[in-house]
Design a protein around this motif. Structure first.
Motif, PDB file in Angstrom:
ATOM      1  N   LEU A  38       0.833  -1.291  -0.065  1.00 27.70           N
ATOM      2  CA  LEU A  38       0.097  -0.148  -0.043  1.00 27.70           C
ATOM      3  C   LEU A  38       0.999   1.393   0.013  1.00 27.70           C
ATOM      4  N   LEU A  39       1.967   1.090   0.622  1.00 30.08           N
ATOM      5  CA  LEU A  39       2.839   2.366   0.719  1.00 30.08           C
ATOM      6  C   LEU A  39       3.302   2.695  -0.853  1.00 30.08           C
ATOM      7  N   TYR A  40       3.525   1.753  -1.556  1.00 33.48           N
ATOM      8  CA  TYR A  40       3.872   2.012  -2.715  1.00 33.48           C
ATOM      9  C   TYR A  40       2.821   2.675  -3.729  1.00 33.48           C
ATOM     10  N   ASP A  41       1.684   2.282  -3.376  1.00 34.51           N
ATOM     11  CA  ASP A  41       0.337   2.902  -4.350  1.00 34.51           C
ATOM     12  C   ASP A  41       0.034   4.191  -3.756  1.00 34.51           C
ATOM     13  N   LEU A  42       0.050   4.276  -2.360  1.00 37.42           N
ATOM     14  CA  LEU A  42      -0.437   5.792  -1.935  1.00 37.42           C
ATOM     15  C   LEU A  42       0.171   6.786  -2.317  1.00 37.42           C
ATOM     16  N   GLY A  43      -0.267   8.064  -2.630  1.00 34.83           N
ATOM     17  CA  GLY A  43       0.250   9.219  -3.188  1.00 34.83           C
ATOM     18  C   GLY A  43       1.400   9.636  -2.024  1.00 34.83           C
ATOM     19  N   ARG A  44       0.812   9.871  -0.756  1.00 38.49           N
ATOM     20  CA  ARG A  44       1.662  10.076   0.520  1.00 38.49           C
ATOM     21  C   ARG A  44       1.669   9.162   1.463  1.00 38.49           C
ATOM     22  N   PRO A  45       2.312   8.052   1.201  1.00 45.64           N
ATOM     23  CA  PRO A  45       2.456   6.855   2.333  1.00 45.64           C
ATOM     24  C   PRO A  45       2.583   7.446   3.509  1.00 45.64           C
ATOM     25  N   TRP A  46       3.384   8.371   3.894  1.00 48.04           N
ATOM     26  CA  TRP A  46       3.595   8.580   5.320  1.00 48.04           C
ATOM     27  C   TRP A  46       2.384   9.073   6.067  1.00 48.04           C
TER      28      TRP A  46
END
Lengths: 356, 390
Positions: B106-114
């Motif tokens: 999901l961290l790859y796919d989210l625009g702002r993973p943090w």
């Protein structure tokens, strides 16, 4: 996580789940915020001059396009909005009629799919009628883009650190200053009319009534997807100018009300059900254990009773046998004693006879 | 009995490590590009197709295939089917790794993973089904971790902590099933908001139920499938207790799968009837739908049944492979193949090699972690200090 925080969130989830559930009840129709604004687009008036596109670009400080706005050759290819373009005018060829133009931008739904899909409330329907976006909380999941039936929200895919969802804002900042949206102000043909949604519907009806040959009797956006703040009237079927006519009149929250309403029920009932199943299976095991134990106890009791009986029988038999043995022995002894006595007597007689 | 730690492969440069190492290096390179240049640089995602293979495979399939955790532990601890006990730990480990990697993907796919914690800790979008998914997955990942810790504590020799956690097994299991029911079904419910974009053969108000029911089959089939691989590759780590029960676990799960697939086929058919979508069966999408329903639901249902009747473990394992492929196919259909069916083919999505590379990378990391843990911790065997203590 603290238990209280967890419970709080669960509560929040339940509240959120039940609200659209109630809203989804039969006969529901949300008419939008009272006095909220909107825009009416009249397809029969649009000439495809792209002045609205230019104005939108200017008031939103968007980057300059590849081809200038007065270059009308871009109309020959179908375009969609993107992260640098909040509105586009497309040209559609209608048989026997020639070119028809339609402007496309966010329709600012009364109950927006994007807002109901957003899990951080980055998108909200404001009382002015505009659906506005707050980049400061957006996580970038793009569920709003999946949810939007009009394919409006766009994304800054090439932005590594601060990508934003981009779409028409109905010029919300300008509305707050009492100005018209950029595109409406720029339109030279009054193809765009700004006003409260109620007024716009009245205006649209008047036009349709006055020119029944010119317009179809349909205000697109009055009911589509639960109603939109941006509406369209046209002389041609809307599907021919790129507007879907199969969207239905259900709003997005109504579509998801069922699954959301099921959440608190599952959270409430499952533990009871599963706990019950656990208790039943455990009780079954316990009963089975007890029955097994009882059966074993019974068997042991039965076996020991039998053993005792055999023993006592054996003992009593042994007793009888012993008695008999003793009797026999006694008899034997008595007989022996008696025979000995007889012998003595005989001997005595003999000796006395001898003495005398 | 096998003892942990000292019986791994002899050389570091064996085939497995070389292949896995290569994939991981490639994955890391793509990772750098992704976070340095943005999502657009590595994916074919666009404004019409905001969700691609990272959601369709990594999230939807990942979560479904990790369902073995809740199904197996429920069978053992709630339904009291003690003979499945030996399958619980491998299933829980797979589930935990699966979910952890879903979050990584999901961290790859989210625009702002943090900002991933934002919906949970900062601003709650409670009207969103994605909020429910996020909240459930977050809590469930925690639950899975706690459920897995006894193996960890046994390995580390922390007896008190281990015993403390074991006491909460039932509560954790029930919580796990509740959370799984909710988020498994919510993944299907995510798509209920887009009736105009998902093909009518797949779109249904029953989608949450479809996703939930198929997740049970997915979880059980995955346990069978994965145990058959582990059997070949990690046989040395298994104790007699595990091996003794293995066949009966496969038979029991096979039976359950057959029944649930039957029910699933039934409710899917009911969905077509409910929408009166029969006429779509004659179209191109109809063929895809029929392949999914006949080849990957009806056929494995039948194979499972025959396998159980004949006590044919091999056949059951094959049915499990077919089912797992079927689940992946179904999730692909909903999220990509039948999604955006209204768009002309030129505007449709197909993943880039780099997107596929990241998905392969994440699966590989999962396999490597699984191997690392199972060759050290008491997963396929009972720790000698805690034998028969369950």
């Amino acid at each position: 996580m603290l238990r209280r925080t967890f419970l709080g969130m669960l509560g929040a989830a339940c509240v959120g789940a039940t609200t659209p559930g109630k809203a989804g009840a039969a006969g529901h129709e949300f008419k939008g915020y009272p006095g909220s604004k909107g825009v009416l687009f009249d397809e029969t008036r649009c000439i495809g001059c792209r002045k609205c596109e230019a104005a939108c670009n200017k008031v939103n400080d968007l980057p300059a396009p590849e081809k200038k706005f007065d270059d009308l050759s871009v109309l020959d290819t179908k375009r969609r909005t993107d992260s640098k373009t909040f509105t586009v005018v497309n040209k559609y060829e209608i048989e026997g009629k020639g070119s028809v133009f339609r402007k496309n931008q966010c329709n600012h739904c009364l109950e927006p799919a994007c807002a109901s899909a957003c899990f951080v409330k980055a998108l909200t329907k404001s009382p002015s009628g505009a659906v506005v976006y707050d980049a400061s909380v957006c996580v970038g999941c793009r569920y709003c883009m999946v949810a939007c039936p009009f394919e409006i929200p766009t994304y800054e895919y090439d932005e590594p650190l601060t990508p934003r969802v981009r779409k028409c804002t109905m010029c919300a900042p300008r509305l707050a200053e009492g100005k018209l949206p950029g595109c409406v102000e720029a339109c030279p043909k009054e193809a765009l009319t700004f006003g409260t949604r109620d007024e716009l519907i009245k205006i649209a009806r008047q036009r349709i009534e006055r020119y029944p040959d010119r317009y179809l009797d349909h205000i697109y956006g009055e009911h589509e997807m639960g109603g939109t703040s941006w509406m369209y009237i046209s002389g041609d079927p809307f599907s021919k100018t790129g507007l879907r006519e199969d969207l239905g009149t259900k709003s997005a929250p109504e579509l998801t009300a069922g699954p959301l309403a099921a959440v608190p029920m599952v959270a409430g009932l499952w533990p009871v059900l599963l706990g019950g199943i656990y208790a039943v299976s455990k009780r079954k095991d316990k009963v089975a254990d007890e029955e097994r134990k009882d059966a074993v106890d019974n068997a042991i009791a039965k076996a020991s009773a039998e053993a005792e009986q055999t023993l006592s029988e054996a003992l009593s038999k042994a007793d009888v046998a012993n008695k008999r043995k003793i009797e026999v022995e006694v008899k034997k002894a008595v007989e022996e004693a008696l025979s000995a006595k007889d012998a003595d007597e005989e001997n005595g007689e003999e000796s006395s006879e001898e003495e005398s | 009995m096998a003892t942990p730690g000292n019986n791994g492969p002899k050389s570091v440069f064996n085939t497995f490590n070389l292949v896995a190492g290569t994939i991981i290096v490639i994955g890391l390179i793509i990772t750098v590009i992704r976070f340095y240049k943005g999502i657009g640089a590595v994916t074919n995602l666009d404004d019409n197709n905001p969700w691609g293979i990272w959601i369709g495979f990594d999230l939807l399939c990942g979560v479904a295939l990790a369902a073995g955790g809740y199904t197996t532990s429920a069978a053992c601890y709630i339904f009291g089917l003690k003979r499945y006990h030996s399958a619980v730990r491998p299933a829980l480990l797979t589930a935990f790794l699966g979910y952890a990697l879903v979050v990584v993907a999901l961290l790859y796919d989210l625009g702002r993973p943090w900002r991933l914690p934002y919906p949970i800790f900062y601003q709650h979008g409670t009207t969103s089904l994605l909020f429910e998914v996020g909240l459930c997955v977050c809590i469930y990942l925690t639950v899975l971790f706690i459920e897995f810790t006894p193996a960890l504590f046994e390995w580390l020799g922390m007896k008190k902590l281990r015993n403390f956690v074991v006491k909460g097994t039932l509560a954790l299991t029930i919580l796990g099933v509740v959370l799984s029911t909710l988020h498994q079904s919510s993944l299907g419910a995510l798509y209920t908001i887009a009736p105009s974009k998902l093909h009518p053969l797949w779109y249904s108000p029953y989608m949450p139920l479809y996703f939930f029911v198929s997740s049970i089959v997915a979880g059980l089939s995955m346990v069978i499938f994965e145990s058959s691989i582990s059997h070949k590759k990690l046989h040395r780590m298994m104790d007699e207790e595990y091996l003794k029960h293995h066949d009966s676990v496969v038979l029991g799960f096979g039976k359950a799968c057959s029944l649930i697939l039957f029910g699933y086929f039934f409710i899917k058919t009911m969905g077509v009837a409910y929408g009166n979508n029969w006429h779509y069966l004659a179209s191109g999408y109809g063929v895809v739908f029929l392949i999914e329903m006949l080849g990957f639901v009806a056929l494995p249902c039948f194979l499972y049944a025959v396998g159980v009747r004949d006590k044919n473990i091999k056949l059951i394992q094959r049915a499990a492979v077919l089912t797992v492929i079927g689940i992946v196919f179904n999730r692909f259909n909903v999220s990509m193949i039948a999604f955006n069916y209204q768009l002309p083919s030129s505007e449709r999505y197909f993943p880039t090699m780099m997107e596929i590379g990241i998905s392969v990378f994440i699966v590989t990391v999962g396999v490597v972690l699984f191997r690392f843990i199972t060759t050290r911790m008491p997963i396929f065997f009972e720790h000698p200090d805690y034998k028969g203590e369950h």
